[in-house]
Design a protein around this motif. Structure first.
Motif, short mmCIF file in Angstrom:
data_model
loop_
_atom_site.label_atom_id
_atom_site.label_comp_id
_atom_site.label_asym_id
_atom_site.label_seq_id
_atom_site.Cartn_x
_atom_site.Cartn_y
_atom_site.Cartn_z
N PRO A 143 -4.28 7.45 -0.40
CA PRO A 143 -3.46 8.83 -1.00
C PRO A 143 -2.72 9.19 0.63
CG PRO A 143 -5.60 9.12 0.85
CD PRO A 143 -5.62 7.39 0.29
N GLY A 144 -1.00 9.84 0.22
CA GLY A 144 -0.20 9.95 1.43
C GLY A 144 -0.50 10.80 2.16
N MET A 154 4.74 17.84 2.80
CA MET A 154 3.50 17.62 3.84
C MET A 154 3.02 18.88 5.12
SD MET A 154 1.68 14.11 3.43
CE MET A 154 0.17 14.19 3.64
N GLY A 155 4.44 19.68 5.24
CA GLY A 155 4.85 20.35 6.45
C GLY A 155 5.13 19.36 7.78
N ASP A 156 6.28 20.89 7.86
CA ASP A 156 6.80 19.25 9.29
C ASP A 156 5.27 19.24 10.73
OD1 ASP A 156 9.74 19.86 8.54
OD2 ASP A 156 8.62 21.51 8.94
N ASN A 205 0.57 -1.24 0.01
CA ASN A 205 -0.17 -0.10 -0.46
C ASN A 205 0.61 1.51 0.11
OD1 ASN A 205 -2.49 -0.76 0.24
ND2 ASN A 205 -2.71 -1.21 2.27
N ASN A 206 2.11 1.55 -0.23
CA ASN A 206 2.74 2.28 -0.26
C ASN A 206 3.74 2.68 -2.16
OD1 ASN A 206 5.51 3.71 -0.57
ND2 ASN A 206 5.04 3.34 1.71
N GLU A 207 3.30 4.02 -2.14
CA GLU A 207 3.64 3.81 -3.63
C GLU A 207 4.90 3.49 -3.89
OE1 GLU A 207 3.16 6.16 -7.32
OE2 GLU A 207 1.39 5.61 -6.40
N TYR A 208 5.91 4.03 -3.32
CA TYR A 208 7.07 3.53 -3.23
C TYR A 208 7.44 2.13 -3.82
CZ TYR A 208 12.22 3.50 -2.76
OH TYR A 208 14.06 3.62 -3.16
N TRP A 209 6.67 0.76 -2.99
CA TRP A 209 7.01 -0.39 -3.08
C TRP A 209 6.43 -1.11 -4.63
CZ3 TRP A 209 12.01 -0.82 -1.56
CH2 TRP A 209 12.04 -0.14 -0.44
#
Length: 425
Positions: free
Chosen positions: A292-293, A372-374, A83-87
């Protein structure tokens, strides 16, 4: 008992809830990640049957070795997902290697990751797309710019987020892009679209039918956030706009999205664009075949009064949505801050002023912070107007004019209207 290998279940740190949902539904959940076991959250440990620490996740053979270990110990692997875009691509390769047929294979994943291939699927679904070319020769790029006019937008045909994106405003910038672009990367160049980003998010069943859907509104683009170091604010709607509710399921069918979480992005045009569409019309942007992220799944839960992690797990186990969809819905938003900006109101001010609305607040992990900000603050309200007041309050910096804040007085012993969880605060 079916075996489910979950890749990188510790990131983002709320993803343990996917694993919880699977375990609740009777799966044997086997985790693979680069986090040492003793650093996993207790919630995650309690839902995993076993965990394999694979410290070099970039090495496909090391990851395959971990899957082979689980297969030898527990039998055939029935499901594998991150469920992760990177993988996503690595997930598909592992499914191919271990003959796992319940998810997207190595060939199918290409359509989910190449922006040029997405265009054909959007068009198949009857959705407008911006004009584009795959960048090959300089002369073809010049001709395209002459056809659609500046600015134009170039980005890797296969990429994650806004990394490597270029907004090209004139011939000099076009020349610089063509000269400096990575020669080993294929770029797609698109007609520039002026509009806000809206999404169609949710979970599908094994036949590509939408089991659950919601929609979010994103005022700034990720490219603008990165380039201008902006604060971030976006929100989840209590109802899906009618045009998006009609378009979204067609897109899911066209992409053949089966038992997956999806995040489909569209432009809502902010002005008429000749040859493309009228103001407020929907134009396709791109697909992301995962949630979504960041912590957006939690925002979805707050807006819809559901557990979307469990909806996904129920899709896997039962091919249906078993949540009560008749609960009250809200405008739920997340406002973020940057560590290097000075803000007028403190965390205590925010919690006190919006005591009946704050759902959760915390700190994003560094890998998410650029986009996304801190620090983030999630809250939900019955009206968009109230949510906008919250955005202005959180985002107000020292020196800005003081906004008028009108909020409902907190009643004695009344708890906040959301369950609160704090991640990294």
């Amino acid at each position: 008992m079916k075996n489910f290998v979950f890749i990188s279940p510790h990131f983002p740190n709320t993803y343990y809830r996917f694993v919880q949902g699977l375990a609740k539904n009777g799966f044997r959940v086997l985790g693979i990640g680069d986090c040492p076991y003793d650093q996993l959250s207790n919630e995650l440990k309690q839902s995993l049957t076993e965990y394999y620490a694979c410290y070099n996740m970039e090495d496909f053979e090391e990851e395959a070795k971990a899957v082979a270990y689980f297969e030898n110990k527990y039998g055939h692997i029935d499901y594998l997902e991150s469920n992760n875009e990177y993988w996503l691509q690595r997930d598909a390769w592992l499914r191919d290697r271990f003959h796992i047929t319940t998810g997207v294979n190595g060939q199918e994943i290409q359509v989910y990751q190449h922006k040029s291939m997405m265009k054909a699927c959007f068009e198949k679904a009857g959705v407008k797309v911006a004009k584009y070319i795959l960048v090959d020769t300089y002369m073809n790029l010049i001709k395209f710019a002459e056809e659609v006019g500046f600015p134009i937008f170039a980005k890797p045909d296969m990429g994650v987020g806004a990394s490597g994106d270029y907004k090209i405003k004139n011939i000099d910038e076009l020349n610089k892009f063509f000269r400096d672009k990575d020669p080993n990367t294929t770029y797609i160049c698109e007609q520039f679209v002026t509009g806000n980003i809206v999404s169609f998010d949710g979970v599908s069943d094994s036949q590509g039918n939408v089991l659950f859907a919601t929609s979010e509104y994103f005022p700034p683009s990720i490219a603008d956030i990165l380039q201008q170091h902006l604060d971030v604010f976006y929100y989840c709607l209590p109802e899906i706009p009618a045009d998006l509710a009609e378009i979204g399921p067609r897109v899911i069918k066209a992409f053949n999205v089966r038992n997956r979480f999806f995040h489909i992005e569209f432009f809502r045009l902010s002005k008429d664009i000749k040859g493309l569409g009228k103001k407020n019309e929907i134009v396709a942007l791109e697909t992301n075949m995962r949630p979504p992220g960041g912590y957006t799944p939690d925002l979805i839960n707050f807006a819809n009064s559901v557990n979307c992690y469990q909806i996904w797990a129920d899709s896997m186990a039962f091919d249906e949505n078993r949540q009560d969809m008749k609960q009250e819905k809200f405008f739920a938003g997340v406002a973020s801050r940057r560590f290097d900006h000075e803000y007028f109101y403190s965390d205590d001010d925010i919690k006190r002023t919006f005591a009946n609305n704050i759902c959760t607040m915390g700190v994003y992990p560094p890998i998410l912070a650029d986009c996304m900000g801190d620090k983030y603050y999630m809250a939900k309200f019955k009206t968009l107007k109230e949510l906008k007041v919250f955005e202005e309050y959180v985002g107000r910096r020292i020196g800005d004019p003081v906004p008028e804040i009108k909020t409902e007085k907190k009643k004695d012993n009344k708890e906040p209207i959301c369950d609160t969880h704090v991640d990294g605060a």
